[in-house]
Design an enzyme around this catalytic site. Structure first.
Site, mmCIF file in Angstrom:
data_model
loop_
_atom_site.group_PDB
_atom_site.id
_atom_site.type_symbol
_atom_site.label_atom_id
_atom_site.label_comp_id
_atom_site.label_asym_id
_atom_site.label_seq_id
_atom_site.Cartn_x
_atom_site.Cartn_y
_atom_site.Cartn_z
ATOM 1 N N ASP A 13 1.857 1.913 -2.692
ATOM 2 C CA ASP A 13 0.686 2.048 -3.563
ATOM 3 C C ASP A 13 0.932 1.468 -4.957
ATOM 4 O O ASP A 13 0.418 1.975 -5.948
ATOM 5 C CB ASP A 13 0.251 3.527 -3.685
ATOM 6 C CG ASP A 13 0.081 4.166 -2.320
ATOM 7 O OD1 ASP A 13 -0.553 3.523 -1.470
ATOM 8 O OD2 ASP A 13 0.599 5.268 -2.104
ATOM 9 N N LYS A 16 -0.074 -3.747 -4.257
ATOM 10 C CA LYS A 16 0.277 -4.999 -3.560
ATOM 11 C C LYS A 16 -0.963 -5.718 -3.036
ATOM 12 O O LYS A 16 -1.004 -6.938 -2.999
ATOM 13 C CB LYS A 16 1.210 -4.707 -2.378
ATOM 14 C CG LYS A 16 2.571 -4.205 -2.784
ATOM 15 C CD LYS A 16 3.441 -3.968 -1.566
ATOM 16 C CE LYS A 16 2.918 -2.868 -0.669
ATOM 17 N NZ LYS A 16 2.884 -1.538 -1.251
ATOM 18 N N LYS A 18 -4.085 -5.945 -4.263
ATOM 19 C CA LYS A 18 -4.745 -6.767 -5.294
ATOM 20 C C LYS A 18 -3.909 -8.019 -5.596
ATOM 21 O O LYS A 18 -4.435 -9.122 -5.708
ATOM 22 C CB LYS A 18 -4.951 -5.961 -6.581
ATOM 23 C CG LYS A 18 -5.432 -6.856 -7.703
ATOM 24 C CD LYS A 18 -5.545 -6.243 -9.063
ATOM 25 C CE LYS A 18 -5.634 -7.390 -10.069
ATOM 26 N NZ LYS A 18 -5.941 -7.001 -11.426
ATOM 27 N N ASN A 38 -0.927 2.949 8.573
ATOM 28 C CA ASN A 38 -0.510 3.931 7.565
ATOM 29 C C ASN A 38 -0.720 3.337 6.164
ATOM 30 O O ASN A 38 -0.840 4.045 5.195
ATOM 31 C CB ASN A 38 0.963 4.348 7.752
ATOM 32 C CG ASN A 38 1.913 3.174 7.933
ATOM 33 O OD1 ASN A 38 1.491 2.048 8.145
ATOM 34 N ND2 ASN A 38 3.196 3.442 7.882
ATOM 35 N N GLY A 40 -2.696 1.109 3.208
ATOM 36 C CA GLY A 40 -4.083 0.966 2.781
ATOM 37 C C GLY A 40 -4.122 0.052 1.584
ATOM 38 O O GLY A 40 -3.436 0.285 0.594
ATOM 39 N N HIS A 41 -4.848 -1.037 1.693
ATOM 40 C CA HIS A 41 -4.953 -1.978 0.580
ATOM 41 C C HIS A 41 -6.404 -2.045 0.124
ATOM 42 O O HIS A 41 -7.295 -2.195 0.949
ATOM 43 C CB HIS A 41 -4.531 -3.380 1.024
ATOM 44 C CG HIS A 41 -3.059 -3.511 1.230
ATOM 45 N ND1 HIS A 41 -2.494 -4.594 1.846
ATOM 46 C CD2 HIS A 41 -2.048 -2.705 0.896
ATOM 47 C CE1 HIS A 41 -1.180 -4.443 1.875
ATOM 48 N NE2 HIS A 41 -0.899 -3.301 1.307
ATOM 49 N N THR A 42 -6.612 -1.933 -1.163
ATOM 50 C CA THR A 42 -7.973 -2.041 -1.684
ATOM 51 C C THR A 42 -8.107 -3.345 -2.453
ATOM 52 O O THR A 42 -7.264 -3.661 -3.282
ATOM 53 C CB THR A 42 -8.272 -0.856 -2.638
ATOM 54 O OG1 THR A 42 -7.943 0.340 -1.935
ATOM 55 C CG2 THR A 42 -9.725 -0.819 -3.052
ATOM 56 N N THR A 126 1.218 10.010 7.667
ATOM 57 C CA THR A 126 -0.225 9.742 7.668
ATOM 58 C C THR A 126 -0.850 10.126 9.015
ATOM 59 O O THR A 126 -2.054 10.013 9.187
ATOM 60 C CB THR A 126 -0.494 8.248 7.408
ATOM 61 O OG1 THR A 126 0.199 7.489 8.407
ATOM 62 C CG2 THR A 126 0.000 7.823 6.030
ATOM 63 N N GLN A 220 3.764 -0.385 2.286
ATOM 64 C CA GLN A 220 4.574 0.717 1.722
ATOM 65 C C GLN A 220 5.513 0.170 0.621
ATOM 66 O O GLN A 220 5.205 -0.855 0.048
ATOM 67 C CB GLN A 220 5.361 1.463 2.813
ATOM 68 C CG GLN A 220 4.495 2.263 3.778
ATOM 69 C CD GLN A 220 4.018 1.475 4.976
ATOM 70 O OE1 GLN A 220 4.774 0.737 5.575
ATOM 71 N NE2 GLN A 220 2.761 1.630 5.326
ATOM 72 N N ASP A 329 -3.079 -0.583 -17.735
ATOM 73 C CA ASP A 329 -4.246 -0.040 -18.441
ATOM 74 C C ASP A 329 -4.334 1.484 -18.312
ATOM 75 O O ASP A 329 -4.785 2.169 -19.223
ATOM 76 C CB ASP A 329 -5.534 -0.669 -17.898
ATOM 77 C CG ASP A 329 -5.647 -0.513 -16.388
ATOM 78 O OD1 ASP A 329 -4.698 -0.918 -15.681
ATOM 79 O OD2 ASP A 329 -6.658 0.044 -15.920
HETATM 80 P P1 IMP Z 1 4.185 7.439 8.186
HETATM 81 O O1 IMP Z 1 4.436 6.033 7.760
HETATM 82 O O2 IMP Z 1 2.733 7.732 8.480
HETATM 83 O O3 IMP Z 1 5.070 7.879 9.306
HETATM 84 O O4 IMP Z 1 4.543 8.397 6.939
HETATM 85 C C1 IMP Z 1 5.876 8.532 6.461
HETATM 86 C C2 IMP Z 1 5.909 8.646 4.944
HETATM 87 O O5 IMP Z 1 5.495 7.424 4.349
HETATM 88 C C3 IMP Z 1 4.974 9.713 4.373
HETATM 89 O O6 IMP Z 1 5.571 10.264 3.217
HETATM 90 C C4 IMP Z 1 3.729 8.910 3.997
HETATM 91 O O7 IMP Z 1 2.956 9.547 2.995
HETATM 92 C C5 IMP Z 1 4.367 7.643 3.482
HETATM 93 N N1 IMP Z 1 3.501 6.456 3.587
HETATM 94 C C6 IMP Z 1 3.191 5.768 4.698
HETATM 95 N N2 IMP Z 1 2.399 4.718 4.407
HETATM 96 C C7 IMP Z 1 2.228 4.721 3.081
HETATM 97 C C8 IMP Z 1 1.534 3.846 2.173
HETATM 98 O O8 IMP Z 1 0.936 2.833 2.541
HETATM 99 N N3 IMP Z 1 1.598 4.201 0.857
HETATM 100 C C9 IMP Z 1 2.291 5.281 0.409
HETATM 101 N N4 IMP Z 1 2.951 6.116 1.211
HETATM 102 C C10 IMP Z 1 2.928 5.836 2.541
#
Ligand code: IMP
Length: 431
Positions: A13, A16, A18, A38, A40-42, A126, A220, A329
């Site tokens: 988060d 990446k 943007k 798992n 998420g990109h906005t 997730t 991630q 910002d």
């Molecule tokens: P998993 O990837 O769903 O198995 O989650 C394992 C850990 O990675 C957990 O702490 C999630 O919150 C974290 N996690 C997985 N994907 C993301 C992401 O895109 N951003 C931030 N944390 C993530």
């Protein structure tokens, strides 16, 4: 040859999405190499906000986009993203590796059961089935995208997999999965995605040889990586520059640049120690102002001061050629800002960030304090971005310089808002 890897230098988060989207405007191809939905990109374009979980970020710019072999795919989610783009009149130039593994319904179910069984030790996943699908990949009975195109092969593989999974699920009162239902559902996905499934290894390497500009988009962050992250409160793939090679079939010597994305403060979803965590009103203020709620799960993120000692560790693992600083910002309006430069354990300064949570939990942050900068409006930040780097508040420039001096890596771009025009490029990534 131009192969640029974009890596999250913290806990994911970092922004990446943007940044990849911004760089993608000058690239030919964007390749994802690990993780699944798992992530998420906005991406904000004018009055439109696009949220991607699987599709690489160049999708809306008409660039070639590739989902590499290291990614795990939930076909239903991917089809939904394609439908969403189609509703905006966009048909992406997509290729999907036939060797990418497929998330099946019992992977999602098992992710939830496993988290429950782990109790206090749960990673706070997730619950998208990421750990279980990578488990099957390593155990060598996973299903790959290619298998969705061949009925007999898929049937055989499902028979084996379900004979094992249903026995395990039964023990924990989980749902029992019917082979024929899954077979018919996933064969349909295979037909719907058939035009995209191919050998991406040959394709990406040919493109590199033809001097195309390629971005490798990480999901991630480094501290969530399976090998070099804070194990076991991490994800199940290699979120590092090394992962870009194994997740695409591109040799390390073909990677020309590695860029680390660093958020001006820290955020973390899920469990595990965070040395610079802010649990006070400053933390609440940053969370709200920075909209720090998960793109995938909507969960409030834990936030903290910028942990440069952790970013230095990410630099050791990835060897960044440049740093992109995001969300500067958001910190506008604070009198003083803290930066963690070292960890103290039992009265001693540590040489490198420990990734064992049992050690990490005992570490104390050592901070330096710097001046804050004003809280400008969105329009004011846009104006500043238009004028350029020199228009940034003096205290912010000092903050940026402190980071460069500490890491000994140049900051090549700063982001001061979610919009594309709230970006200041200091040095082109393609130089
Ligand atoms: P998993 O990837 O769903 O198995 O989650 C394992 C850990 O990675 C957990 O702490 C999630 O919150 C974290 N996690 C997985 N994907 C993301 C992401 O895109 N951003 C931030 N944390 C993530």
């Amino acid at each position: 040859m131009v192969g640029i890897v974009i890596i999250g230098a913290q806990w994911g988060d970092e922004g990446k999405g943007k940044i990849t989207d911004y760089f993608a405007s000058k690239a030919d191809m964007v390749v994802r190499f690990q993780g699944g939905n798992n992530a998420g990109h906005t991406v904000v374009v004018g009055d439109k906000t696009f949220k991607f979980h699987l599709l690489p970020s160049g999708a809306i710019q008409g660039k070639e986009i590739i989902i590499g072999n290291g990614v795990v795919i939930d076909p239903k989610v991917l089809l939904k993203e394609l439908q969403n783009l189609a509703s905006h009149g966009i048909k992406p130039r997509l290729k999907i590796s036939g060797a990418a593994h497929v998330i099946l319904p019992f992977h999602r179910e098992w992710d939830g059961i496993e988290e429950q069984l782990k109790g206090k030790a749960a990673a706070g996943t997730t619950r998208r089935g990421i750990g279980p699908v990578y488990t099957d990949k390593i155990a060598r009975y996973g299903i790959r995208m290619n298998d969705l195109l061949h009925k007999e092969i898929l049937e055989q593989k499902l028979e084996l997999l379900l004979s094992i999974k249903n026995k395990i699920l039964e023990l924990f009162n989980g749902a029992k999965f019917d082979k024929n239902t899954i077979l018919s559902e996933y064969l349909t996905y295979g037909q719907q995605l058939k035009e995209y499934i191919t050998d991406t290894v040959g394709y990406i390497n040919q493109a590199l040889d033809a001097k195309k500009k390629i971005l490798f988009e990480g999901a991630q962050g480094t501290l969530l990586g399976i090998d070099h992250g804070v194990y076991p409160v991490c994800t199940s793939s290699n979120t590092t520059a090394g992962g870009a090679c194994t997740g695409t079939g591109v040799a390390p010597t073909k990677i020309t640049k590695i860029i680390g994305i660093v958020k001006a403060y820290l955020s973390r979803v899920g469990t595990g120690p965070v040395v610079t965590e802010l649990t006070d009103e400053i933390g609440d203020w940053i969370r709200k102002k920075g909209h720090e709620y998960g793109t995938t799960t909507g969960r409030p993120r834990r936030v903290g001061w910028l942990d440069l000692f952790a970013v230095k560790y990410a630099h050791i693992i990835n060897n960044f050629d440049g740093i992109v600083l995001t969300k500067l910002d958001v910190l506008g309006g604070l009198d003083k800002i803290k930066i963690c430069t070292d960890y103290i354990l039992d009265g001693k300064q540590l040489p490198i960030m420990p990734t064992d949570p049992y050690v990490l939990v005992k570490c104390q942050p050592k901070y330096i304090e710097v001046e804050g900068w004003p809280d400008y409006s969105e329009d004011e930040w846009t104006e500043i971005a238009k004028t350029g780097y020199e228009a940034l508040p003096k205290a912010m420039i000092e903050y940026i310089q402190k980071i460069e001096e500490y890491l000994r890596v140049p900051v090549i771009l700063v982001s001061i808002g979610a919009e594309r025009n709230q970006t200041i490029e200091i040095k082109s990534v393609f130089d």
